[in-house]
Design a protein around this motif. Structure first.
Motif, mmCIF file in Angstrom:
data_model
loop_
_atom_site.group_PDB
_atom_site.id
_atom_site.type_symbol
_atom_site.label_atom_id
_atom_site.label_comp_id
_atom_site.label_asym_id
_atom_site.label_seq_id
_atom_site.Cartn_x
_atom_site.Cartn_y
_atom_site.Cartn_z
ATOM 1 N N LYS A 35 -15.898 6.351 9.713
ATOM 2 C CA LYS A 35 -15.959 7.788 9.988
ATOM 3 C C LYS A 35 -17.179 8.450 9.351
ATOM 4 C CE LYS A 35 -12.853 8.949 6.110
ATOM 5 N NZ LYS A 35 -12.780 7.561 5.614
ATOM 6 N N THR A 36 -17.608 7.985 8.191
ATOM 7 C CA THR A 36 -18.710 8.640 7.483
ATOM 8 C C THR A 36 -20.012 8.583 8.278
ATOM 9 O OG1 THR A 36 -17.698 8.169 5.341
ATOM 10 C CG2 THR A 36 -20.062 8.655 5.358
ATOM 11 N N THR A 37 -20.285 7.451 8.919
ATOM 12 C CA THR A 37 -21.582 7.301 9.602
ATOM 13 C C THR A 37 -21.501 7.439 11.117
ATOM 14 O OG1 THR A 37 -21.243 4.896 9.612
ATOM 15 C CG2 THR A 37 -22.509 5.834 7.785
ATOM 16 N N ALA A 38 -20.295 7.422 11.703
ATOM 17 C CA ALA A 38 -20.204 7.437 13.167
ATOM 18 C C ALA A 38 -19.939 8.823 13.743
ATOM 19 C CB ALA A 38 -19.109 6.472 13.635
ATOM 20 N N VAL A 39 -19.247 9.684 13.011
ATOM 21 C CA VAL A 39 -18.808 10.961 13.598
ATOM 22 C C VAL A 39 -19.971 11.925 13.775
ATOM 23 C CG1 VAL A 39 -17.363 12.990 13.266
ATOM 24 C CG2 VAL A 39 -16.454 10.713 12.750
ATOM 25 N N ALA A 62 -23.175 8.348 -2.588
ATOM 26 C CA ALA A 62 -22.614 8.196 -1.247
ATOM 27 C C ALA A 62 -23.377 9.031 -0.234
ATOM 28 C CB ALA A 62 -21.140 8.587 -1.265
ATOM 29 N N ALA A 63 -23.835 10.216 -0.637
ATOM 30 C CA ALA A 63 -24.584 11.082 0.283
ATOM 31 C C ALA A 63 -25.881 10.407 0.714
ATOM 32 C CB ALA A 63 -24.872 12.420 -0.387
ATOM 33 N N ARG A 64 -26.607 9.891 -0.255
ATOM 34 C CA ARG A 64 -27.871 9.221 0.062
ATOM 35 C C ARG A 64 -27.630 7.965 0.895
ATOM 36 N NH1 ARG A 64 -29.773 9.334 -4.689
ATOM 37 N NH2 ARG A 64 -28.922 7.326 -5.318
ATOM 38 N N ALA A 65 -26.611 7.182 0.537
ATOM 39 C CA ALA A 65 -26.321 5.947 1.261
ATOM 40 C C ALA A 65 -25.926 6.231 2.703
ATOM 41 C CB ALA A 65 -25.214 5.166 0.550
ATOM 42 N N ALA A 66 -25.125 7.284 2.923
ATOM 43 C CA ALA A 66 -24.701 7.614 4.287
ATOM 44 C C ALA A 66 -25.890 8.014 5.142
ATOM 45 C CB ALA A 66 -23.669 8.736 4.242
ATOM 46 N N ALA A 67 -26.794 8.821 4.592
ATOM 47 C CA ALA A 67 -27.977 9.234 5.356
ATOM 48 C C ALA A 67 -28.856 8.032 5.683
ATOM 49 C CB ALA A 67 -28.756 10.282 4.565
ATOM 50 N N GLU A 68 -29.044 7.164 4.709
ATOM 51 C CA GLU A 68 -29.886 5.989 4.944
ATOM 52 C C GLU A 68 -29.263 5.063 5.981
ATOM 53 O OE1 GLU A 68 -30.224 4.512 0.988
ATOM 54 O OE2 GLU A 68 -31.903 5.829 0.466
ATOM 55 N N MET A 70 -27.184 5.936 8.505
ATOM 56 C CA MET A 70 -27.309 6.533 9.833
ATOM 57 C C MET A 70 -28.745 6.438 10.340
ATOM 58 S SD MET A 70 -24.745 9.868 9.826
ATOM 59 C CE MET A 70 -25.234 10.514 8.228
ATOM 60 N N ALA A 71 -29.704 6.650 9.452
ATOM 61 C CA ALA A 71 -31.109 6.547 9.855
ATOM 62 C C ALA A 71 -31.462 5.123 10.266
ATOM 63 C CB ALA A 71 -32.002 7.014 8.708
ATOM 64 N N MET A 72 -30.942 4.147 9.512
ATOM 65 C CA MET A 72 -31.216 2.748 9.849
ATOM 66 C C MET A 72 -30.635 2.399 11.221
ATOM 67 S SD MET A 72 -29.796 -0.704 8.045
ATOM 68 C CE MET A 72 -28.253 -0.456 8.921
ATOM 69 N N LEU A 73 -29.411 2.839 11.489
ATOM 70 C CA LEU A 73 -28.778 2.549 12.778
ATOM 71 C C LEU A 73 -29.542 3.207 13.925
ATOM 72 C CD1 LEU A 73 -25.014 2.939 11.812
ATOM 73 C CD2 LEU A 73 -26.243 0.813 12.277
ATOM 74 N N ALA A 74 -30.183 4.348 13.632
ATOM 75 C CA ALA A 74 -30.964 5.037 14.660
ATOM 76 C C ALA A 74 -32.390 4.508 14.744
ATOM 77 C CB ALA A 74 -30.977 6.537 14.371
ATOM 78 N N GLY A 75 -32.759 3.599 13.861
ATOM 79 C CA GLY A 75 -34.107 3.057 13.859
ATOM 80 C C GLY A 75 -35.143 4.065 13.407
ATOM 81 N N GLU A 76 -34.754 4.964 12.502
ATOM 82 C CA GLU A 76 -35.664 6.022 12.038
ATOM 83 C C GLU A 76 -35.764 5.992 10.521
ATOM 84 O OE1 GLU A 76 -34.430 9.391 15.408
ATOM 85 O OE2 GLU A 76 -34.120 9.750 13.264
#
Length: 850
Positions: A35-39, A62-68, A70-76
């Motif tokens: 839920k943290t990275t998909a929603v 956790a905030a920094r890890a979640a952003a990183e 999501m960015a990795m999954l988006a290739g950004e």
């Protein structure tokens, strides 16, 4: 068709559909569901989502890890579409659509911009943890949504099944539930020796896990000190790379602890409870759980928030064990007996129920809400804690008399610490004592720095040269806090405040460019001054010769070991106490002198004129005192006491001790007796004790003007006051129903005794009633009791029926009286005789002369 990579993706369509038609939703998804990275990314292409999405995380890591992630999954890179913002670090840009923020950052942002301009949705992750900032942020968001932003979407995301309560809070929002990933988890209970240090037991369990199990190991310890000692005991382990994971390590080290190892090394992570939720640590297959946690707990008696080591809850133990089975089968080693699990508390209590709410009350006041309980809460803040916080903020000059935030209150709300310590830093900065204040803040937050002992002045001196990683880190923190305090301006000093400083730049209206120089009078007293500023209610004066008992400005009594070096001081600035009521023990303090106290709190010192009423004398003693809170600085007789105040004290004395203290005489007592009789017979009035006590200010106060004792009143004063209280119309009615006197046919007037046991009674001679054929009455029908006497005043007859007496027993009475009092008339038919109080001879003379 390829199945979704994350369990939460199977319910995303339901969540999006709910948000398309309504503003709020609740997502219940177990750890590992995604839920943290998909929603947040799934919301970006919705028609209503033209702005930014804020994802709240309870921890910076956790905030920094979640952003990183999501960015990795988006290739950004981080900071483009997906960014983060924490108190210590941020990466975002104008292109950022999803920003992961800590809960405290969100509270600050919505305080600054209640409309949340440009924000389309706010996602509250891990709401089940019930952090104070999370609960408060949700309350503010709901308030903003209800009054300013009905289009704002709010989603509460929880790892527990208690979604129904959150759904109700969010206006009966729909609840969407997701399954989690399920991998086998083996629980092994090792127990531990009660006498052993926890880091020794944990390191032994880690060595066992490394021998017996495959994959990385995550060990939970209560705090940083235990992590460092465990790391020291483990040393270099072949084939193992050790990481530390807690809130104070560098971001790069945090990332390394979370990420997969780049080589064939096994991962070993020593972590605090920060790793319980929100984070997935790659490669972890084994958890070693100490069963302990260090959590902030507010000590209401001490007025301080402390880090307390306590048993982890069942919910926390479950979360910790689950870390081992996030990516595959795992095993959890628990350092307690299996039977002891049932004895662990089920959950950690919501922080709002046991925290110091001073900061919350201040933030609510800045928001425009006087009573925090009027906001929407899952668990409302306790009334007692809100009242305590409001009182403390008023003492710190953060709130005005109406509960509104002052300029000083707004300034301290911007500092990342409790209001007491923020107040201390700001006020100390005005005096050029910022460094000392920052050191005090660190010493109070970290036990053991500067060595043992009660004297914080001594500990501060040792702390400045103390060696070691912990001390160096603490000094850097103090330096950051010191530089975060704005330099004072004239406005910052406050009107009427006496601030000792020698810096001429303070007099300008602009912010000073250099810190003010402390006054020479404060030389060497910086620590004590800082403590006094943070805890003005705890400034204390010695009460006995031994220095064991102390009285504080706030009214509490403290105790100090008589052998403590501080016991020789006359005054103490007390920082920490332990215990309740008069038995509270001083844990840390610094010596201070009365002159400094009076300088610091000159605007708080009151000159009071007190008036002590003595019920034995009915008088008032006037005393003049100079007081700082509950401490009397000086005391003596007040020869110029205000007469009005003395009169008020006399009235209060009567109110407290009773009306019997007044000098009631015959006339005033008779008037009250008449009133009591009349009230029982329809009179619309009263002069009873209850009524007179309730209206003392109306009738008694005017009589006491210029008087110092109740005995200076006269009976006539009381009668006049009571008649005025009753009023002219009511007195006329009273005179009709219960006349004060009986007027006889003979022209005499006799007082009626309304207190007589037999009823209203008149004592008189029968001769005064000659010629009267009807019985006298009062109150429209109540016969007077006629107590008839001889000419010598001796009783001869009592009657309620005068005509019957004339016709009956009068003849026998007259026959007897003629022999005893032959000079007085005793006619056979008194109803037809002329009334007289004279002798027969005098009557004859009067008749001749008449």
């Amino acid at each position: 068709m390829q199945p979704p990579s994350l369990p939460v993706e199977t319910v995303l369509s339901d969540l999006l559909a709910a948000l398309d038609v309504g503003p709020n939703a609740v997502l219940v998804a177990p750890p590992g569901a995604g839920k943290t990275t998909a929603v947040a990314p799934a919301l970006l292409d919705r028609a209503w989502c033209g702005g930014e999405v804020l994802l709240l995380s309870p921890r910076r890591i956790a905030a920094r890890a979640a952003a990183e992630r999501m960015a990795m999954l988006a290739g950004e890179p981080v900071g483009k579409t997906f960014g983060y913002a924490t108190r210590m670090d941020s990466k975002r840009s104008a292109a950022t659509r999803v920003t992961v923020v800590t809960e405290g950052i969100f509270v600050a942002r919505i305080q600054a911009d209640p409309e949340l301009a440009g924000i389309s949705a706010v996602l509250f992750d891990e709401v089940h943890e019930r952090n104070l900032d999370s609960d408060f942020g949700l309350a503010l968001a709901l308030d903003a949504q209800g009054s300013l932003r009905p289009d704002l979407r709010l989603v509460a995301m929880s790892a527990t099944l208690d979604g129904a309560r959150f759904a109700k809070l969010l206006g009966d929002a729909p609840v969407i539930e997701s399954e989690g990933r399920s991998h086998p988890l083996d629980l092994r209970y090792l127990g531990r020796r009660g006498e052993a240090r926890i880091e020794d037991e944990v390191t032994a369990a880690i060595r066992l896990a490394l021998r017996e199990e495959q994959g990385g190991v995550l060990a939970f310890l209560p705090g940083v000190a235990e992590i460092e000692r465990a790391a020291e005991r483990l040393g270099d382990l072949p084939g193992v790379r050790l990481h530390r994971l807690h809130g104070t390590i560098a971001p790069a080290d945090q990332r390394a602890a979370i990420a997969a190892e780049p080589d064939d090394m096994r991962k070993l992570v020593l972590a605090t409870s920060i790793a319980e939720t929100s984070l997935t640590l790659d490669g972890i297959r084994v958890v070693v759980d100490s069963g302990l946690a260090r959590r902030p707990r507010y000590d209401r008696a001490a007025g301080m928030t402390r880090l307390v080591t306590e048993r982890a809850s069942q919910a926390a133990a479950t979360q910790r064990a689950g870390r081992a089975a996030r990516q595959g089968p795992g095993v959890a080693y628990r350092l307690w007996e299996e039977a002891a699990t049932a004895g662990l508390p089920r959950f950690d209590p919501p922080e709002i129920l046991e925290a110091d709410l001073s900061g919350l009350v201040l933030d609510c006041a800045i928001w425009g809400v006087a009573n925090p309980r009027t906001l929407a809460w899952l668990d409302p803040p306790p009334e007692a804690a809100v009242a305590e916080g409001r009182t403390r903020l008023a003492t710190l000059e953060a709130l005005d008399a109406d509960g509104r935030p002052t300029a000083h209150g707004r300034a301290i709300a911007k500092l990342p610490m409790p209001p007491r310590l923020a107040h201390m830093l700001v006020r100390a900065g005005e005096m050029g004592l910022t460094r000392e204040a920052a050191e005090v803040a660190v010493l109070l937050g970290e036990r053991g720095l500067g060595g043992p002992g009660t004297d914080l002045e001594t500990r501060a001196r040792r702390f400045r040269t103390e060696r070691g990683r912990r001390a160096e880190s603490a000094r850097r923190l103090a330096e950051r806090w010191a530089t975060s305090v704005p330099l004072p301006s004239r406005e910052g000093l406050g009107v009427g405040r006496s601030i000792p400083t020698h810096n001429p730049q303070v007099s300008g209206s602009r912010l000073a460019r250099t810190p003010p120089t402390p006054s020479p009078s404060l030389e060497g007293r910086g620590v004590a001054v800082a403590i006094a500023l943070a805890f003005p209610d705890r400034v204390s004066r010695r009460r006995d010769a031994s220095g064991e008992r102390w009285a504080s400005v706030g009214g509490r009594g403290f105790k100090l070991d008589a052998t403590d070096p501080l016991a020789t001081a006359q005054w103490l600035a007390v920082a920490e106490t332990q215990g309740v009521a008069a038995g509270a023990r001083i844990l840390s303090a610094a010596a201070i002198d009365q002159a400094t106290v009076e300088t610091l709190f000159a605007d708080k010192i009151e000159t009071r004129r007190t008036f002590a009423f003595d019920p034995t004398t009915g008088g008032v003693e006037a005393v003049r005192e100079r007081r700082l809170g509950a401490i009397a600085l000086s005391r003596g007789p007040d020869s110029n006491a205000d007469p009005v105040a003395i009169a008020a004290a006399l009235v209060d004395g009567v109110r407290d001790h009773g009306l019997h203290l007044l000098p009631w005489g015959e006339a005033s007592a008779a008037l009250r007796e008449r009133a009591a009789f009349a009230a029982a017979h329809g009179w619309d009035g009263a002069l009873d004790d209850e009524m007179l006590a309730a209206r003392l200010d109306d009738w008694l106060a005017p009589l006491l003007d210029g008087k110092r004792r109740l005995s200076q009143l006269t009976d006539a004063d009381l009668v006049e006051a009571l008649r005025n209280l009753v009023g002219w119309d009511a007195m006329r009615a009273l005179d009709r129903i219960a006349p004060a006197r009986l007027e006889t046919p003979a022209g005499s007037s006799h007082a009626i005794d309304y207190a007589a046991e037999a009823g209203p009674t008149v004592e008189l001679r029968p001769q005064a009633l000659f010629g009267l054929a009807t019985h006298p009455i009062v109150a429209d029908g109540v016969p007077l009791v006629l107590s008839l006497t001889s000419p010598a005043g001796r009783p001869i007859q009592t009657t309620r029926d005068l005509p019957g007496f004339w016709a009956g027993s009068w003849s026998a009475v007259a026959r007897e009286m003629r022999g005893r009092y032959p000079k007085h008339p005793w006619p056979d038919d008194p109803a037809a005789a002329n009334p007289t109080l004279r002798t027969k001879k005098a009557d004859a003379r009067f008749g001749k002369s008449g």
